[in-house]
Design an enzyme around this catalytic site. Structure first.
Site, PDB file in Angstrom:
ATOM      1  N   ASP A 194      -2.076   6.414  -3.451  1.00 52.06           N
ATOM      2  CA  ASP A 194      -0.694   5.372  -2.916  1.00 52.06           C
ATOM      3  C   ASP A 194      -0.391   4.126  -3.581  1.00 52.06           C
ATOM      4  O   ASP A 194      -1.293   4.492  -4.413  1.00 52.06           O
ATOM      5  CB  ASP A 194      -1.468   5.006  -2.059  1.00 52.06           C
ATOM      6  CG  ASP A 194      -2.444   3.704  -1.301  1.00 52.06           C
ATOM      7  OD1 ASP A 194      -3.323   3.882  -2.461  1.00 52.06           O
ATOM      8  OD2 ASP A 194      -2.525   3.372  -0.709  1.00 52.06           O
ATOM      9  N   SER A 217       0.484  -1.200  -0.147  1.00 50.96           N
ATOM     10  CA  SER A 217       0.031   0.383  -0.326  1.00 50.96           C
ATOM     11  C   SER A 217       0.840   1.645   0.133  1.00 50.96           C
ATOM     12  O   SER A 217       1.697   1.580  -0.969  1.00 50.96           O
ATOM     13  CB  SER A 217      -1.244   0.075   0.947  1.00 50.96           C
ATOM     14  OG  SER A 217      -1.917   0.936   1.475  1.00 50.96           O
TER      15      SER A 217
END
EC number: 5.4.2.10
Length: 451
Positions: free
Chosen positions: A243, A102
């Site tokens: 992200d 992530s």
């Protein structure tokens, strides 16, 4: 064996904590746990990854584990996490695997698992997978041979299929809007600019040249300084930052001011209520959302349900209650009508659609919320349970809550994965919030010193 799964899958430094051997073991355990045992044909798994160099190594291990357990594998390559979830559902696969850490820096990587339908796993399933990993470490699993070994296929048009799905959800064209998108040198690098352009926006893409090492490197949703500057430089109407695996979205206004997940949820909640699609006029958020969101939703007549921290808990509440919108302050926004998990590009599209349909600037739309100053202190402790539950700590929290009344809030919670107690305080001014947070943090340190 310690707990493998954290808030969002298995995560660690690639080739150190998260080794190919561990990735293989998790894949085998996931195949045995998530695949239906009475099927007349082999189970099917979808495997994707973000742009980290270590993803190539871990993908090979995961594919080896899945096929050695008898599962057929469809590799979809570099795609956002929500795209892997979407394709898992579309393919009617038994499970999906996304290799990503992530927003974490490049040395880290992770394994995110999806059950059939592209849904994240509840705690009890994760515990079963952990138990299977531990059992496989001491007892060899049953391995198929010959025709029973799984096969591997590559899906070459997964990105196109995903983008067309996203565009099909947008209620209004985005013509006339100019957006700068920060792709974090990650999984959004190809699909986000394409999706925004095909929906009608003029797009300036930055940090869209991944090399395997530069993912999240001073860019993306956790580092929006360059995005702010680029929006002003290009005279854009807004900026959007994703992200590394593109399940998050944060935005900036034309003047470069940040618009976080709480504000995005408020904007979308009002748009959906107006369209009649906000089920029960209810929004789901975590306990970390700013008090300003709660006050704004109350003023607008929208009910707010709170969950534990983690977008999977938001997802569980959305599914259990049949609700239509939820998310986190960090920018994980979930719209179950279109996605089974947080989807940053989907969020960006619907945000811009709201701007296009109302003719309002992002700053005007975000003004529905007045965010209260929020101070978060992560306190290292010897025992996070003791540090959070000690009588002296609870007494200080009660004192602070009495002082703040309805003008502030205190949240104290032990970390789920680290020896930390998180102290979060909201108040009318940052000075008050910091003073109260420091008082509580000192009590936590005293109650459970690190030694």
């Amino acid at each position: 064996m310690g707990r493998l799964f954290g808030t969002d899958g298995v995560r660690g430094r690639a080739n150190a904590d998260l080794t190919p051997e561990l990735a293989l073991a998790v894949a085998v355990a996931a195949a045995h746990t998530l695949a239906e045992s009475d099927r007349s044909h082999p189970p099917l798994a979808v495997v994707g990854r973000d742009t980290r160099a270590s993803g190539e190594m871990l993908e090979a291990a995961v594919v080896a584990g899945l096929t050695s357990a008898g599962a057929n594998v469809v590799r979809v390559g570099v795609l956002p996490t929500p795209a892997v979830a979407f394709l898992t559902a579309e393919a009617k696969a038994d499970l999906g695997v996304m290799l990503s850490a992530s927003h974490n820096p490049m040395p880290d990587n992770g394994i995110k698992l999806f059950a059939a339908g592209g849904h994240k796993l509840p705690d009890e399933i994760e515990m079963r997978i952990e138990a299977a990993v531990e059992a496989n470490a001491t007892t060899a699993w049953k391995r198929p041979v010959g025709a029973g070994v799984g096969r591997v296929h590559d899906l070459l048009d997964g990105a196109d299929h995903y983008v067309q799905h996203l565009i099909g959800t947008v209620p209004h064209r985005l013509d006339g809007l100019k957006v700068v998108v920060d792709c974090a040198n990650g999984a959004a690098a190809e699909v986000a600019p394409v999706a925004y352009r095909e929906a009608g926006a003029e797009v300036v893409a930055i940090y869209a040249e991944p090399d395997g090492l530069n993912i999240n490197d001073e860019c993306g949703s956790n580092h929006i300084e360059a995005l702010r500057a680029a929006v002003v430089e290009h005279g854009a109407h807004l900026g959007i930052a994703h992200d590394g695996d593109a399940d998050r979205c944060v935005a900036v206004t034309a003047d470069g001011d940040e618009v976080d997940g709480d504000q995005l949820m408020a904007i979308l909640a009002l748009a959906m209520r107006e369209a009649g699609t906000l089920t029960d006029d209810t929004l789901v958020a975590t306990v970390m959302s700013n008090l300003g969101l709660r006050l704004a939703m109350s003023r607008e007549g929208i009910r707010l349900i709170e969950t534990k921290v983690g977008d999977r808990y938001v997802l569980e509440e959305l599914r259990a209650s049949g609700l239509a919108l939820g998310g986190e302050q960090s920018g994980h926004i979930v719209m179950p009508a279109y996605a089974t998990t947080g989807d940053g590009v989907l969020t960006g599209l619907h945000l811009m659609a709201r701007m296009a349909s109302t003719g309002k600037s992002l700053a005007e739309l975000a003004g529905v919320i007045t965010r209260l100053p929020q101070v978060l202190i992560n306190v290292p402790v010897g025992d996070r349970t003791v540090g959070a539950a000690a009588p002296s700590v609870r007494a200080e929290v009660e004192r602070a809550e009495a002082e703040l009344g309805e003008t502030g809030r205190v949240l104290l919670r032990p970390s789920g994965t680290e020896p930390l107690v998180r102290v979060m305080v909201e108040a009318a001014t940052e000075q008050v919030a910091r003073e109260v947070a420091e008082r509580i943090a000192e009590q936590v340190r005293t109650a459970s010193p690190t030694g």
